[in-house]
Design an enzyme around this catalytic site. Structure first.
Site, mmCIF file in Angstrom:
data_model
loop_
_atom_site.group_PDB
_atom_site.id
_atom_site.type_symbol
_atom_site.label_atom_id
_atom_site.label_comp_id
_atom_site.label_asym_id
_atom_site.label_seq_id
_atom_site.Cartn_x
_atom_site.Cartn_y
_atom_site.Cartn_z
ATOM 1 C CG ASP A 123 -6.774 50.171 15.441
ATOM 2 O OD1 ASP A 123 -6.505 50.990 16.398
ATOM 3 O OD2 ASP A 123 -7.916 49.591 15.099
ATOM 4 C CG ASP B 75 -8.042 49.142 7.997
ATOM 5 O OD1 ASP B 75 -7.443 48.408 7.141
ATOM 6 O OD2 ASP B 75 -8.059 48.879 9.156
HETATM 7 P P1 13P Z 1 -2.990 45.773 14.669
HETATM 8 O O1 13P Z 1 -4.010 44.945 15.439
HETATM 9 O O2 13P Z 1 -1.607 44.972 14.744
HETATM 10 O O3 13P Z 1 -2.819 47.391 15.049
HETATM 11 O O4 13P Z 1 -3.254 45.839 13.128
HETATM 12 C C1 13P Z 1 -4.199 46.859 12.655
HETATM 13 C C2 13P Z 1 -4.533 46.596 11.136
HETATM 14 O O5 13P Z 1 -3.880 45.570 10.501
HETATM 15 C C3 13P Z 1 -5.537 47.415 10.695
HETATM 16 O O6 13P Z 1 -6.242 47.075 9.441
HETATM 17 O O1 G3H Z 2 -7.904 45.795 11.264
HETATM 18 C C1 G3H Z 2 -8.871 45.994 12.255
HETATM 19 C C2 G3H Z 2 -8.710 47.449 12.658
HETATM 20 O O2 G3H Z 2 -7.790 47.106 13.953
HETATM 21 C C3 G3H Z 2 -9.820 48.014 13.094
HETATM 22 O O3 G3H Z 2 -10.617 47.388 13.867
HETATM 23 O O4 G3H Z 2 -12.915 47.036 13.056
HETATM 24 O O5 G3H Z 2 -12.380 47.433 15.616
HETATM 25 O O6 G3H Z 2 -12.139 49.389 14.112
HETATM 26 P P1 G3H Z 2 -12.307 47.805 14.205
HETATM 27 ZN ZN ZN Z 3 -6.020 44.903 9.109
#
Ligand code: 13P
Ligand code: G3H
Ligand code: ZN
Length: 304
Positions: A252, A81
Site C-alpha cells: 500500500d 484487507d
Molecule cells: P505497506 O504499508 O508496507 O505497504 O503494507 C501494506 C499492508 O500490509 C496492507 O495490509
Molecule cells: O494495512 C494497512 C493498509 O495499508 C491499509 O491502510 O487502513 O489506512 O487504508 P488504511
Molecule cells: Zn497489512
C-alpha cells in the site's frame, strides 16, 4: 476475470511465487493495478481496507473493482484487507468480494480463533477464501492502529490453522505497516518464516512489505514532501521471503508514495494546470510502474 483467494494462492504455493495484493482507494489506483497486472499477464489481488471502504463507500469500491476484474482476462481477487468489523466482513461477503482477511491479531489467541472460525464458516457458503493473522505486524495506518511487533510462533501458527481452517495466514516476521519500518538495518526473520512454513503448509502472507523505493521518496521530497528517513523492505529480502514460503505480498505505502510524488510534480512544475485528469493521470501512470516492478519481483509474470 474474477477468481478466489484460495485458487490464486494455491497455484502460487505449488509453484513457489507470490501474488501481489495492492490496496486501492479510488478508480485511478485500481486502474493502475489492473493495467500493470494485465500488461505482465499476472494474477493480482485488489484489496480494500476498512479505511478505504469508509472513504469511498462500499458500493463505489465494489463497482470500481468489479469492473476491473470483469473487463480483464487475468485472474483477479477482490479481497478485504484487515477486516475487523463483522458487519463489514458480512457486507463484503454478500456483495461479492472473493477473499476476506479477518484480522483478530489484536485479540487473545482463543478469541482470534473463535472469530476467524466464524468468518471461515460464512465464507465457505460462497466458496471464497479467508486469510487469518497471528502475531502482530507493527506500524500504524488509518484504522489498523499502532502496535508493537509480536513475532508469530510456529507451534501456535499450526494450532491456529488447524482450529480455524483458514486458507492463508498472515504472519509477523519483522515487517511493519507504513513508510518507517526499521530503525536500524532492515531485517526479516527468514529463519522463523522457514520454521513456520515447515509446520503450516498453507500460503503465508507478508504484510507491511512495501519497498519504499529511494527514487520515489526523492521525487516526492524534491517537490516538497517532508518524509524524514523512511525505510522499506529491500527487494533482496522479498525474494528470500518468497523462497521460504510467502505467497501473498501486501503493498500500500509504495502506491501512496508514488501517488504523492507524481501529484506534487505536476502541481510544482505546471502551476497553470487545474484539470484533475492532468493531475491524477500521471499519478496513475507512476503507480502502474511501481506495481509492474513489484509483480516482476514477486515472480508472478505470465502466471495469469
Ligand atoms: P505497506 O504499508 O508496507 O505497504 O503494507 C501494506 C499492508 O500490509 C496492507 O495490509
Ligand atoms: O494495512 C494497512 C493498509 O495499508 C491499509 O491502510 O487502513 O489506512 O487504508 P488504511
Ligand atoms: Zn497489512
Amino acid at each position: 476475470m474474477l477468481t478466489t483467494l484460495t485458487k490464486a494462492l494455491a497455484d502460487a504455493n505449488k509453484k513457489n511465487y507470490a501474488v501481489g495484493a495492492f490496496n486501492v482507494n479510488n478508480m485511478e489506483i485500481c486502474q493502475a493495478v489492473i493495467r500493470a497486472a494485465e500488461k505482465l499477464k499476472s494474477p493480482v489481488i485488489i484489496q480494500t481496507s476498512e479505511g478505504a471502504i469508509a472513504y469511498a463507500g462500499i458500493k463505489y469500491l465494489k463497482a470500481i473493482t468489479e469492473v476491473a476484474a470483469q473487463t480483464s482476462a487475468i485472474p483477479t481477487v477482490l479481497h478485504l484487507d484487515h477486516g475487523r468489523d463483522m458487519n463489514i466482513v458480512k457486507d463484503c461477503i454478500r456483495l461479492g468480494w472473493t477473499g476476506i482477511m479477518y484480522d483478530g491479531s489484536h485479540l487473545s489467541f482463543e478469541k482470534n480463533v473463535k472469530n476467524t472460525l466464524k468468518v471461515v464458516k460464512l465464507a465457505e457458503r460462497k466458496e471464497i477464501g479467508v486469510e487469518g493473522e497471528l502475531g502482530t505486524i507493527g506500524g500504524a495506518e488509518d484504522i489498523v492502529s499502532a502496535r508493537q511487533i509480536l513475532y508469530t510462533q510456529p507451534e501456535a501458527a499450526k494450532e491456529f490453522v488447524e482450529k480455524t481452517g483458514v486458507d492463508a495466514l498472515a504472519i509477523a516476521i519483522g515487517t511493519s505497516h507504513g513508510a518507517y519500518k526499521f530503525k536500524g538495518k532492515a531485517k526479516l526473520d527468514i529463519k522463523l518464516l522457514a520454521e513456520i512454513k515447515k509446520k503450516v503448509k498453507i500460503p503465508l502472507v507478508l504484510h507491511g512489505a512495501s519497498g519504499v523505493p529511494a527514487a520515489v521518496v526523492a521525487k516526492a521530497q524534491k517537490y516538497g514532501a517532508k518524509l524524514g528517513k523512511p525505510e522499506g523492505v529491500p527487494d533482496s529480502q522479498i525474494k528470500e521471503a518468497i523462497k521460504n514460503g510467502i505467497n501473498k505480498i501486501n503493498t500500500d505505502t509504495d502506491l501512496r508514495l508514488a501517488f504523492d510524488a507524481a501529484v506534487r510534480e505536476v502541481i510544482a512544475t505546471k502551476p497553470e494546470v487545474f484539470d484533475p485528469r492532468k493531475i491524477l493521470g500521471p499519478a496513475r501512470e507512476f503507480i502502474q510502474k511501481i506495481v509492474e516492478h513489484r509483480i516482476k519481483l514477486f515472480g508472478s509474470v505470465g502466471r495469469g
